[in-house]
Enzyme design. Sequence first.
Site, PDB file in Angstrom:
ATOM      1  N   ASP A   1       0.837  -1.198   0.000  1.00 30.92           N
ATOM      2  CA  ASP A   1       0.000   0.000   0.000  1.00 30.92           C
ATOM      3  C   ASP A   1       0.871   1.247   0.000  1.00 30.92           C
ATOM      4  O   ASP A   1       0.550   2.255   0.642  1.00 30.92           O
ATOM      5  CB  ASP A   1      -0.919  -0.018   1.231  1.00 30.92           C
ATOM      6  CG  ASP A   1      -1.995   1.052   1.166  1.00 30.92           C
ATOM      7  OD1 ASP A   1      -2.493   1.458   2.233  1.00 30.92           O
ATOM      8  OD2 ASP A   1      -2.315   1.515   0.045  1.00 30.92           O
TER       9      ASP A   1
ATOM     10  N   LYS B   1       3.049   3.205  -5.966  1.00 31.34           N
ATOM     11  CA  LYS B   1       2.591   2.174  -6.914  1.00 31.34           C
ATOM     12  C   LYS B   1       3.731   1.652  -7.782  1.00 31.34           C
ATOM     13  O   LYS B   1       3.724   0.496  -8.151  1.00 31.34           O
ATOM     14  CB  LYS B   1       1.446   2.726  -7.749  1.00 31.34           C
ATOM     15  CG  LYS B   1       0.342   3.377  -6.902  1.00 31.34           C
ATOM     16  CD  LYS B   1      -0.107   2.475  -5.750  1.00 31.34           C
ATOM     17  CE  LYS B   1      -0.638   3.256  -4.566  1.00 31.34           C
ATOM     18  NZ  LYS B   1      -0.595   2.458  -3.301  1.00 31.34           N
TER      19      LYS B   1
ATOM     20  N   ASP C   1      -3.153  -2.993  -2.498  1.00 29.27           N
ATOM     21  CA  ASP C   1      -4.186  -1.960  -2.583  1.00 29.27           C
ATOM     22  C   ASP C   1      -4.005  -1.156  -3.877  1.00 29.27           C
ATOM     23  O   ASP C   1      -2.923  -1.148  -4.462  1.00 29.27           O
ATOM     24  CB  ASP C   1      -4.092  -1.012  -1.377  1.00 29.27           C
ATOM     25  CG  ASP C   1      -5.279  -0.049  -1.302  1.00 29.27           C
ATOM     26  OD1 ASP C   1      -5.136   1.038  -0.730  1.00 29.27           O
ATOM     27  OD2 ASP C   1      -6.360  -0.396  -1.839  1.00 29.27           O
ATOM     28  N   ASN C   2      -5.044  -0.495  -4.336  1.00 23.23           N
ATOM     29  CA  ASN C   2      -4.988   0.488  -5.425  1.00 23.23           C
ATOM     30  C   ASN C   2      -4.600  -0.070  -6.785  1.00 23.23           C
ATOM     31  O   ASN C   2      -3.981   0.644  -7.578  1.00 23.23           O
ATOM     32  CB  ASN C   2      -4.023   1.631  -5.055  1.00 23.23           C
ATOM     33  CG  ASN C   2      -4.290   2.195  -3.701  1.00 23.23           C
ATOM     34  OD1 ASN C   2      -3.461   2.127  -2.797  1.00 23.23           O
ATOM     35  ND2 ASN C   2      -5.478   2.756  -3.526  1.00 23.23           N
TER      36      ASN C   2
ATOM     37  N   GLU D   1     -11.182   4.467  -1.413  1.00 20.96           N
ATOM     38  CA  GLU D   1     -11.641   4.819  -0.057  1.00 20.96           C
ATOM     39  C   GLU D   1     -12.520   6.080  -0.054  1.00 20.96           C
ATOM     40  O   GLU D   1     -12.202   7.084  -0.677  1.00 20.96           O
ATOM     41  CB  GLU D   1     -10.443   5.017   0.896  1.00 20.96           C
ATOM     42  CG  GLU D   1      -9.312   5.867   0.377  1.00 20.96           C
ATOM     43  CD  GLU D   1      -8.242   5.054  -0.319  1.00 20.96           C
ATOM     44  OE1 GLU D   1      -8.548   3.961  -0.838  1.00 20.96           O
ATOM     45  OE2 GLU D   1      -7.100   5.506  -0.389  1.00 20.96           O
TER      46      GLU D   1
END
Length: 214
Positions: free
Chosen positions: A141, A144, A169-170, A199
């Site tokens: 997280d 990236k 995540d993401n 989120e």
Amino acid sequence: TGSTRPERILAAVQRKATKGDARSVVNTIDQYCRYQEWAMNVGDEKGAILDSIVCEVKPSVMLELGTYCGYSTVRIASMLPPNARLLTLEFNPAYAAVARQVIAWAGVEDKVVLIEGPSGDWIPKMKEEFGVTSFDLVFLDHWKDRYLPDTKLMEECGLLRTGSILLADNVICPGTPEYLEYVRGSPRYESKYFRSHLEYTRVEDGLEKSVFLG
Ligand SMILES: Oc1cc(-c2ccc(F)cc2)cc2cncnc12
Ligand SMILES: [Mg+2]
């Protein structure tokens, strides 16, 4: 000079959350970031998916890459048994300073080791510095463009064993195309996408769960 967003999140926790109550800290941050100001916590919707995977895996040793304010650190630690350890890596010292206080307020500091610095520097030192054999579960997280290099680094350093799980995540927003291509295309991983939302928004995002096959 005014306060930073992480400092305002910490102030909300210290003002509104019950000291020693991890769930109250999680709920306070979600409330603040949904109704006062958005922040890049994994949040309540993706957080529920994270909870279910932590519950399923029951990790003894877990790594989180990207602590930020400690929201997911507290969320995960509250699900771990007393002897389990969560190592969390944060590059930004200002974020780490806030996270330490959020983790302390939640009363989970005994299960958490917060490490400051670049993941690329720390991953090769995990065995010698922290006595880690391998990670049962890794929550990615952070930046990236570090997901793929750090995953390859963990493989090279022997930090993943057959059955180790990566949860990222993401993968849609902001997006991690090179990482997704790697884990979905590699015969060494069994990957699954959990569709959700960014989120506190209605924008699509999701978590990618990848089991290392050795
Ligand atoms: O969950 C996240 C979300 C975003 C983000 C920011 C801006 C935007 F417009 C959309 C998404 C950035 C992140 C950076 N590191 C870790 N997690 C993140
Ligand atoms: Mg995130």
